[in-house]
Scaffold this motif. Structure first.
Motif, short mmCIF file in Angstrom:
data_model
loop_
_atom_site.label_atom_id
_atom_site.label_comp_id
_atom_site.label_asym_id
_atom_site.label_seq_id
_atom_site.Cartn_x
_atom_site.Cartn_y
_atom_site.Cartn_z
N UNK A 1 46.89 47.20 45.75
CA UNK A 1 46.48 45.79 45.78
C UNK A 1 47.57 44.93 46.42
N UNK A 2 48.83 45.22 46.08
CA UNK A 2 49.94 44.48 46.68
C UNK A 2 49.99 44.70 48.18
N UNK A 3 49.75 45.93 48.60
CA UNK A 3 49.73 46.23 50.04
C UNK A 3 48.61 45.44 50.74
N UNK A 4 47.46 45.33 50.10
CA UNK A 4 46.36 44.54 50.65
C UNK A 4 46.73 43.07 50.77
N UNK A 5 47.44 42.54 49.78
CA UNK A 5 47.86 41.14 49.86
C UNK A 5 48.89 40.92 50.96
N UNK A 6 49.79 41.88 51.13
CA UNK A 6 50.77 41.77 52.23
C UNK A 6 50.04 41.79 53.57
N UNK B 1 46.87 42.24 33.23
CA UNK B 1 45.49 42.08 32.78
C UNK B 1 44.95 40.73 33.23
N UNK B 2 45.75 39.68 33.11
CA UNK B 2 45.31 38.34 33.53
C UNK B 2 45.02 38.32 35.04
N UNK B 3 45.90 38.93 35.83
CA UNK B 3 45.69 38.96 37.28
C UNK B 3 44.39 39.70 37.61
N UNK B 4 44.15 40.82 36.92
CA UNK B 4 42.92 41.57 37.20
C UNK B 4 41.69 40.80 36.75
N UNK B 5 41.79 40.10 35.64
CA UNK B 5 40.65 39.27 35.20
C UNK B 5 40.38 38.13 36.18
N UNK B 6 41.44 37.59 36.78
CA UNK B 6 41.25 36.55 37.79
C UNK B 6 40.68 37.13 39.09
N UNK B 7 40.95 38.40 39.36
CA UNK B 7 40.43 39.03 40.57
C UNK B 7 38.93 39.31 40.46
N UNK B 8 38.41 39.46 39.26
CA UNK B 8 36.99 39.80 39.10
C UNK B 8 36.04 38.75 39.69
N UNK B 9 36.17 37.46 39.37
CA UNK B 9 35.24 36.50 39.98
C UNK B 9 35.45 36.35 41.49
N UNK B 10 36.70 36.52 41.95
CA UNK B 10 36.95 36.46 43.39
C UNK B 10 36.22 37.62 44.08
N UNK B 11 36.37 38.81 43.52
CA UNK B 11 35.72 39.98 44.10
C UNK B 11 34.20 39.85 44.05
N UNK B 12 33.68 39.34 42.94
CA UNK B 12 32.23 39.17 42.81
C UNK B 12 31.71 38.20 43.86
N UNK C 1 28.39 37.90 50.79
CA UNK C 1 27.90 39.12 51.46
C UNK C 1 29.00 39.87 52.21
N UNK C 2 30.17 39.95 51.62
CA UNK C 2 31.30 40.69 52.17
C UNK C 2 31.63 41.84 51.22
N UNK C 3 30.69 42.76 51.08
CA UNK C 3 30.83 43.86 50.14
C UNK C 3 32.03 44.75 50.49
N UNK D 1 36.90 44.58 43.40
CA UNK D 1 36.19 44.70 42.13
C UNK D 1 36.45 46.05 41.47
N UNK D 2 36.35 47.12 42.24
CA UNK D 2 36.58 48.46 41.70
C UNK D 2 38.03 48.61 41.23
N UNK D 3 38.98 48.11 42.03
CA UNK D 3 40.40 48.23 41.66
C UNK D 3 40.69 47.45 40.38
N UNK D 4 40.18 46.24 40.28
CA UNK D 4 40.43 45.42 39.08
C UNK D 4 39.85 46.08 37.84
N UNK D 5 38.62 46.57 37.94
CA UNK D 5 38.01 47.25 36.79
C UNK D 5 38.76 48.53 36.42
#
Length: 143
Positions: free
Chosen positions: A32-37, A91-102, A109-111, A118-122
């Motif tokens: 996830x960090x690599x993706x953000x970089x 856990x907080x960061x992953x919970x914040x990622x869920x609505x962004x991913x959704x 429509x950017x599946x 979404x998969x990584x956060x879950x």
């Protein structure tokens, strides 16, 4: 088998205290960090060589991406050191990622972008609350 009789956690007489769910969660946090970089670098590149809508907005977005990557890497390192307080921010960061991913995956429509987030956060949420991870992180620290 236990650690005392040369079980699977005993390598050359040294037990490995970090459970595998925590190791896998840390690897996912690293991805996830690599993706953000990569996202931050894309924003900087677009600002320098493209035509951004707003230079300040693009650079601020890149700075936030790099800050998020640093937070994920620090959290992953703290989890590997089995610091109980490291689980809550992750856990907080992953919970914040869920609505962004959704919203990326289903509303925009950017599946291909939102789906992996979404998969990584879950996966990280699940792994941090497995029994071995809870046992390692819910311990009372020594005085």
């Amino acid at each position: 088998m236990s650690e005392a009789d040369g079980g699977p956690d005993d390598v050359a007489g040294t037990p490995d205290p970090v459970p595998s769910p925590i190791r896998v969660a840390c690897a996912i946090l690293g991805l996830e960090a690599l993706g953000l970089v990569a996202a931050g670098t894309f924003l900087v590149y677009g600002t320098i060589f493209g035509h951004p809508g707003g230079v300040l907005r693009s650079l601020l977005g890149a700075l936030m991406a790099y800050g998020g990557a640093a937070a994920l890497l620090l959290g992953a390192r703290s989890l590997q050191l089995l610091r109980p307080a490291a689980r809550t921010p992750m856990v907080v960061i992953q919970l914040l990622a869920l609505p962004v991913a959704y919203s990326l995956a289903f509303q925009a429509s950017r599946v291909l972008w939102g789906g992996p987030i979404l998969v990584a956060a879950l996966a990280v949420l699940y792994l941090l609350f497995t029994p071995p991870a809870r046992e390692a992180l819910d311990r009372v620290p020594p005085d």
